[in-house]
Scaffold this motif. Structure first.
Motif, PDB file in Angstrom:
ATOM      1  N   ASN A 116      19.110 -30.642  43.295  1.00 28.52           N
ATOM      2  CA  ASN A 116      18.118 -30.326  42.271  1.00 28.52           C
ATOM      3  C   ASN A 116      18.767 -30.018  40.932  1.00 28.52           C
ATOM      4  O   ASN A 116      18.159 -30.195  39.889  1.00 28.52           O
ATOM      5  N   GLU A 117      19.992 -29.530  40.955  1.00 23.65           N
ATOM      6  CA  GLU A 117      20.703 -29.124  39.745  1.00 23.65           C
ATOM      7  C   GLU A 117      21.212 -30.352  38.982  1.00 23.65           C
ATOM      8  O   GLU A 117      21.845 -31.236  39.561  1.00 23.65           O
ATOM      9  N   GLN A 118      20.934 -30.419  37.675  1.00 24.58           N
ATOM     10  CA  GLN A 118      21.491 -31.495  36.848  1.00 24.58           C
ATOM     11  C   GLN A 118      23.002 -31.299  36.762  1.00 24.58           C
ATOM     12  O   GLN A 118      23.487 -30.193  36.563  1.00 24.58           O
ATOM     13  N   LEU A 119      23.742 -32.368  36.931  1.00 19.94           N
ATOM     14  CA  LEU A 119      25.205 -32.407  36.888  1.00 19.94           C
ATOM     15  C   LEU A 119      25.864 -31.571  37.980  1.00 19.94           C
ATOM     16  O   LEU A 119      26.885 -30.930  37.765  1.00 19.94           O
ATOM     17  N   ALA A 120      25.297 -31.610  39.161  1.00 20.75           N
ATOM     18  CA  ALA A 120      25.949 -30.974  40.306  1.00 20.75           C
ATOM     19  C   ALA A 120      27.254 -31.726  40.570  1.00 20.75           C
ATOM     20  O   ALA A 120      27.277 -32.958  40.573  1.00 20.75           O
ATOM     21  N   PRO A 121      28.361 -31.004  40.748  1.00 20.87           N
ATOM     22  CA  PRO A 121      29.632 -31.686  41.019  1.00 20.87           C
ATOM     23  C   PRO A 121      29.624 -32.355  42.391  1.00 20.87           C
ATOM     24  O   PRO A 121      29.101 -31.791  43.355  1.00 20.87           O
ATOM     25  N   VAL A 122      30.185 -33.573  42.445  1.00 18.69           N
ATOM     26  CA  VAL A 122      30.283 -34.302  43.709  1.00 18.69           C
ATOM     27  C   VAL A 122      31.670 -34.912  43.843  1.00 18.69           C
ATOM     28  O   VAL A 122      32.315 -35.234  42.858  1.00 18.69           O
ATOM     29  N   ASP A 123      32.096 -35.059  45.087  1.00 14.42           N
ATOM     30  CA  ASP A 123      33.303 -35.816  45.370  1.00 14.42           C
ATOM     31  C   ASP A 123      32.871 -37.151  45.992  1.00 14.42           C
ATOM     32  O   ASP A 123      31.675 -37.414  46.144  1.00 14.42           O
ATOM     33  N   THR A 124      33.828 -37.952  46.387  1.00 11.25           N
ATOM     34  CA  THR A 124      33.518 -39.279  46.924  1.00 11.25           C
ATOM     35  C   THR A 124      32.666 -39.199  48.180  1.00 11.25           C
ATOM     36  O   THR A 124      31.697 -39.940  48.329  1.00 11.25           O
ATOM     37  N   GLU A 125      33.010 -38.279  49.083  1.00 12.95           N
ATOM     38  CA  GLU A 125      32.247 -38.169  50.329  1.00 12.95           C
ATOM     39  C   GLU A 125      30.810 -37.745  50.066  1.00 12.95           C
ATOM     40  O   GLU A 125      29.862 -38.321  50.614  1.00 12.95           O
TER      41      GLU A 125
END
Length: 180
Positions: free
Chosen positions: A49-58
């Motif tokens: 729901n959060e804009q620009l939530a950090p993500v990795d490849t997985e």
């Protein structure tokens, strides 16, 4: 007669050099035809729901798997990128036009998170955007330049990658194709 052979040989070398240059240009600048689907392991993950939530490849892969069933457009951008700023209103309009049929996801990469959040506010983008702080997602997608727009079909197979700003006509043609 010798001069004639030199001229003929010189012209043959010129033609060969032009042919090799043409092959190199076509190879380097030809659009890629990605054919692999993104199939990471694990349970599907919904978009945060959060804009620009950090993500990795997985995490990113799990999100794409979670979105399968309908086409997905992924746009990789950065706040410092002029063409990214220029194409954002087009992507926002397309996200609205194709709402319920195509999911749009932005991915800020090679950027500062606060600058990226300000950028989203400035351009008025409302579709979900994620943050690739490490750059591993863009590497996995073989990013060649900013912006790049990837179109995945409903099965998760990457159908196209557009490096540079995407036009309204290009995007509409790609989306109409994957919706068939």
């Amino acid at each position: 007669m010798r001069i004639g052979r030199r001229v003929l040989l010189g012209r043959s070398l010129q033609v060969a050099a032009i042919a090799v240059a043409g092959i190199v240009l076509v190879t380097v600048f030809a659009p890629q035809s990605p054919t692999t689907a993104y199939e990471p392991s694990g349970d599907p993950m919904p978009l945060p729901n959060e804009q620009l939530a950090p993500v990795d490849t997985e995490q990113f892969g799990r999100i794409l798997v979670g979105l399968s069933g309908a086409p997905v457009v992924v746009n990789i951008w950065a706040s410092w990128c002029g063409p990214c700023r220029a194409e954002m209103p087009l992507l926002e309009q397309a996200a609205s036009d194709y709402e319920g049929r195509v999911t749009f996801v932005g991915l800020a990469s090679k950027d500062d998170r606060s600058s990226a959040l300000s950028f989203l506010d400035d351009v008025g983008v409302t579709y979900p955007n994620l943050f690739d702080h490490s750059g591993e997602v863009r590497s996995e997608l073989d990013l060649r330049g900013f912006p790049t727009t990837y179109v995945f079909d409903g099965t998760g197979e990457m159908r196209d990658a557009i490096v540079g700003g995407v036009s309204e006509q290009q995007l509409a043609a790609l989306l109409d194709d994957v919706l068939r």
